[in-house]
Write a protein that holds these residues in place. Structure first.
Motif, PDB file in Angstrom:
ATOM      1  N   ASP A   1     117.221  31.661  -7.707  1.00 49.47           N
ATOM      2  CA  ASP A   1     117.323  32.376  -8.972  1.00 49.47           C
ATOM      3  C   ASP A   1     115.976  32.291  -9.683  1.00 49.47           C
ATOM      4  O   ASP A   1     115.417  31.202  -9.820  1.00 49.47           O
TER       5      ASP A   1
ATOM      6  N   ALA B   1     111.824  27.797 -14.554  1.00 47.87           N
ATOM      7  CA  ALA B   1     112.042  26.513 -15.224  1.00 47.87           C
ATOM      8  C   ALA B   1     111.240  25.390 -14.558  1.00 47.87           C
ATOM      9  O   ALA B   1     110.856  24.422 -15.222  1.00 47.87           O
TER      10      ALA B   1
ATOM     11  N   LYS C   1     115.222  32.407 -12.732  1.00 46.41           N
ATOM     12  CA  LYS C   1     115.283  31.537 -13.924  1.00 46.41           C
ATOM     13  C   LYS C   1     115.062  30.075 -13.526  1.00 46.41           C
ATOM     14  O   LYS C   1     114.379  29.344 -14.230  1.00 46.41           O
ATOM     15  N   GLU C   2     115.639  29.670 -12.393  1.00 44.06           N
ATOM     16  CA  GLU C   2     115.437  28.302 -11.909  1.00 44.06           C
ATOM     17  C   GLU C   2     113.984  28.089 -11.483  1.00 44.06           C
ATOM     18  O   GLU C   2     113.399  27.030 -11.735  1.00 44.06           O
TER      19      GLU C   2
END
Length: 171
Positions: A3, A9, A5-6
């Motif tokens: 993902d 991060a 977003k991961e």
């Protein structure tokens, strides 16, 4: 499938640290002592009571080199984001056709913009550069270029690999 977003991060800007010895006087002392040490190259013991004078000079060299290591200051640089990089380059256009930026003005600005620890303003960099020789200035500039321009890869550490291999008989 990962993902984004991961991934975002976990993402961190590249960092790079160089150590600069700020004690030019100690470097001169080591040079002087090494010349003195060389003068004893032909020394020969004449009696059992004679002490090799090179030993004392070598000990002074070791102490001066240690003092130089203690006078080293770490400078840590962090990569600029795409917009910050683009803005910085735009502030230092080249007067030569075909060149994207002016190396002479961009280099110290890049040092200031990329400096993470210690944080430096362009004025701080100018003052620091007045105290450093060309090689030291270039080392800081190279660190700023490296952190901003080189891809990050897992480095091969020859010395560490050799130590670990010796513990496992190369397996």
């Amino acid at each position: 499938m990962p993902d984004i977003k991961e991934i975002l991060a976990k993402a961190r800007p590249r960092e790079h640290t160089v150590r600069i010895c700020l004690a030019g006087d100690l470097a001169a002392e080591v040079d002087r002592l090494e010349a003195e040490l060389a003068s004893y190259a032909g020394w020969q013991q004449q009696s059992i009571a004679d002490q090799n004078p090179a030993i004392e000079v070598a000990e002074k060299i070791a102490a001066a080199r240690e003092a130089m290591r203690e006078a080293e200051v770490p400078f840590t640089f962090q990569a600029l984001g795409a917009k910050a990089w683009s803005d910085l380059v735009a502030q230092h256009p080249s007067e030569n056709e075909g060149e994207s930026w002016d190396d002479e003005s961009l280099a110290p600005a890049l040092v200031a913009a990329s400096a993470k620890d210690p944080v430096m303003t362009p004025e701080d960099v100018a003052a620091l550069f007045e105290q450093l020789n060309m090689g030291q200035r270039q080392e800081l500039i190279n660190a700023a270029w490296t952190v901003n321009g080189e891809a990050t890869a897992v480095p091969f550490a020859l010395h560490a690999s050799a130590i670990l291999a010796s513990r496992t008989d190369g397996k």
